[in-house]
Design a protein around this motif. Structure first.
Motif, PDB file in Angstrom:
ATOM      1  N   GLY A  57       0.804  -1.232   0.000  1.00  0.00           N
ATOM      2  CA  GLY A  57       0.000   0.000   0.000  1.00  0.00           C
ATOM      3  C   GLY A  57       0.830   1.272   0.000  1.00  0.00           C
ATOM      4  O   GLY A  57       0.514   2.215   0.736  1.00  0.00           O
ATOM      5  N   ARG A  59       2.309   4.882  -0.898  1.00  0.00           N
ATOM      6  CA  ARG A  59       1.627   6.080  -1.369  1.00  0.00           C
ATOM      7  C   ARG A  59       2.481   6.885  -2.338  1.00  0.00           C
ATOM      8  O   ARG A  59       2.111   7.960  -2.744  1.00  0.00           O
ATOM      9  CB  ARG A  59       1.212   6.941  -0.178  1.00  0.00           C
ATOM     10  CG  ARG A  59      -0.142   6.502   0.355  1.00  0.00           C
ATOM     11  CD  ARG A  59      -0.444   7.192   1.612  1.00  0.00           C
ATOM     12  NE  ARG A  59       0.617   6.883   2.588  1.00  0.00           N
ATOM     13  CZ  ARG A  59       0.425   6.783   3.881  1.00  0.00           C
ATOM     14  NH1 ARG A  59      -0.761   6.974   4.365  1.00  0.00           N
ATOM     15  NH2 ARG A  59       1.410   6.502   4.706  1.00  0.00           N
ATOM     16  N   ARG A  83      -4.149  -1.650   0.918  1.00  0.00           N
ATOM     17  CA  ARG A  83      -3.699  -0.616   1.862  1.00  0.00           C
ATOM     18  C   ARG A  83      -2.438  -1.117   2.544  1.00  0.00           C
ATOM     19  O   ARG A  83      -1.980  -2.222   2.246  1.00  0.00           O
ATOM     20  CB  ARG A  83      -4.784  -0.295   2.894  1.00  0.00           C
ATOM     21  CG  ARG A  83      -5.102  -1.447   3.820  1.00  0.00           C
ATOM     22  CD  ARG A  83      -5.954  -0.977   4.989  1.00  0.00           C
ATOM     23  NE  ARG A  83      -6.437  -2.063   5.810  1.00  0.00           N
ATOM     24  CZ  ARG A  83      -5.770  -2.635   6.804  1.00  0.00           C
ATOM     25  NH1 ARG A  83      -4.562  -2.232   7.123  1.00  0.00           N
ATOM     26  NH2 ARG A  83      -6.307  -3.607   7.509  1.00  0.00           N
ATOM     27  N   ASN A  84      -1.910  -0.328   3.461  1.00  0.00           N
ATOM     28  CA  ASN A  84      -0.716  -0.759   4.194  1.00  0.00           C
ATOM     29  C   ASN A  84      -1.107  -1.771   5.282  1.00  0.00           C
ATOM     30  O   ASN A  84      -1.882  -1.455   6.184  1.00  0.00           O
ATOM     31  CB  ASN A  84      -0.035   0.474   4.814  1.00  0.00           C
ATOM     32  CG  ASN A  84       1.194   0.100   5.617  1.00  0.00           C
ATOM     33  OD1 ASN A  84       1.241   0.292   6.825  1.00  0.00           O
ATOM     34  ND2 ASN A  84       2.190  -0.457   4.968  1.00  0.00           N
ATOM     35  N   GLN A 317      -5.153  -5.959  -4.090  1.00  0.00           N
ATOM     36  CA  GLN A 317      -5.856  -5.187  -5.100  1.00  0.00           C
ATOM     37  C   GLN A 317      -5.529  -5.736  -6.486  1.00  0.00           C
ATOM     38  O   GLN A 317      -6.377  -5.796  -7.351  1.00  0.00           O
ATOM     39  CB  GLN A 317      -5.394  -3.741  -4.990  1.00  0.00           C
ATOM     40  CG  GLN A 317      -6.259  -2.776  -5.712  1.00  0.00           C
ATOM     41  CD  GLN A 317      -5.833  -1.346  -5.397  1.00  0.00           C
ATOM     42  OE1 GLN A 317      -4.762  -1.117  -4.818  1.00  0.00           O
ATOM     43  NE2 GLN A 317      -6.645  -0.398  -5.763  1.00  0.00           N
TER      44      GLN A 317
END
Ligand code: UDP
Ligand code: MG
Length: 338
Positions: A57, A59, A83-84, A317
């Motif tokens: 995750g 950014r 996500r993280n 994902q």
């Protein structure tokens, strides 16, 4: 009779080596990492290599860079988290997806020199199932980090029910049997190096020099480090509960002598109005001890609660580059197969 001097000597054929690299906001190092890894891959004594990058995750541009790499290089596969989820979970997802008959875990920041992988394979060929790197020298890490890490590993070892090697990170090679064992372990609070120790098999240490981070900052701020240390201790030991009982016993005995003393003053002397200080100390001390013990208990109860929710360990994902072979296993609910 012909007695083999080295009974564990096996001739293991390495068909596929999987290298798992967890990445979180590592845009500054990715290119150098792949360069070093590719250079090492050329020298490796194995038929094929897959490089599984787990993007935890990020950014920054890490994900995009990894996707590009996967298009260009067919050895590269990418697992992109939604996500993280943290380093240990990222490593787990990599192990889950790996097809190799040996799996190497290595950090993205080049603190673990990829060149050591060659020695790890050699040890594996000799018959060891786990070859873990122990850091004999840690370069470029603060005094605080070194001293707390040292203290932590020693404390963990005293508390843990299985011996966990000192000064050992996740940089290691594991054989198929070991990774299959890790795959079968569903627990959420994961402390991978401890889980590998727990699994058993033939393990050996391989000392190496831990280098400086190639670029960027550590992704383990103090908060994450404390969380990680707590996970390590609480997942591998129930001794804190026993310790809290001992503290409770000690406090109870101290309180009992206080009570006897107070009664003595009250019954046999005339100085019983005094003693406010002693009273306060006793109340505060007992209150503190109780809160600590309840807190320790709460940590375990919280973990039980988390386990019973039975959520998936991570959410993927996207899987990129797993074209010819699907990920071996995934614990993620949404799996976008390539
Ligand atoms: N990492 C991760 N998720 C996180 C934190 C770290 O995947 O939430 C990765 C990071 O990209 C690196 C490895 O875990 O490849 C070790 O992290 P780092 O080098 O920051 O830790 P340190 O070496 O300072 O303990
Ligand atoms: Mg690092």
């Amino acid at each position: 009779m012909n007695i083999d001097k080295n009974p564990i000597k096996l001739d293991r054929q390495l068909l596929l080596l999987s290298i798992v690299i967890p990445c979180y906001n590592e845009e500054e190092v990715i290119h150098e990492t792949i360069k070093r890894l590719n250079a090492v891959c050329e020298t490796l004594d194995c038929q094929d290599v897959e490089l599984i990058f787990v993007d935890d995750g990020s950014r920054d541009r890490t994900r995009a860079m990894l996707r590009e790499l996967a298009v260009k290089d067919k050895r590269v596969r990418v697992i992109g988290f939604a996500r993280n989820f943290g380093h240990q979970i990222a490593v787990t997802a990599g192990i889950d997806a790996a097809h190799g008959n040996a799996v190497v875990l290595i950090d993205a920041d080049l603190q673990d020199p990829p060149e050591v992988i060659n020695d790890m394979i050699e040890k594996w060929r000799e018959g060891y199932d786990v070859v873990y790197g122990t850091r004999n020298i840690r370069l470029g890490e603060s005094y605080f980090k070194r001293i707390t890490a040292r203290g932590f590993y020693r404390l963990l070892n005293r508390l843990s029910d299985v011996p966990i090697p000192l000064d050992t990170g996740d940089f290691r090679l594991m054989g198929r049997e070991v990774t299959d064992t890790i795959r079968a372990m569903p627990e959420r609070d994961r402390f991978v190096r401890g889980m590998v120790s727990w699994a058993g098999f033939k393990q050996i240490a391989l000392p190496y020099q831990r280098a400086k981070r190639f670029a960027g900052e550590s992704k383990y701020p103090l908060r994450k480090m404390l969380r990680f240390a707590t996970d390590g201790i609480l997942s591998f030991s129930t001794k804190p509960l026993q310790i809290s009982i001992s503290i409770g016993m000690f406090a109870a005995i101290a309180a009992l002598s206080g009570i006897v003393y107070a009664l003595y003053l009250r019954l046999f002397t005339n100085i019983w109005v005094e003693g406010w200080t002693a009273l306060m100390i006793a109340v505060l001390f007992l209150g503190g001890v109780q809160l600590i013990c309840v807190g320790i208990l709460g940590e375990y109860v919280g973990r039980i609660y988390n386990e019973t929710k039975n959520r998936p360990l991570y959410v993927v994902q996207e899987y990129v580059g797993f074209t010819e072979q699907e990920p071996l296993m995934s614990r993620s609910p949404v799996v976008n197969r390539p």
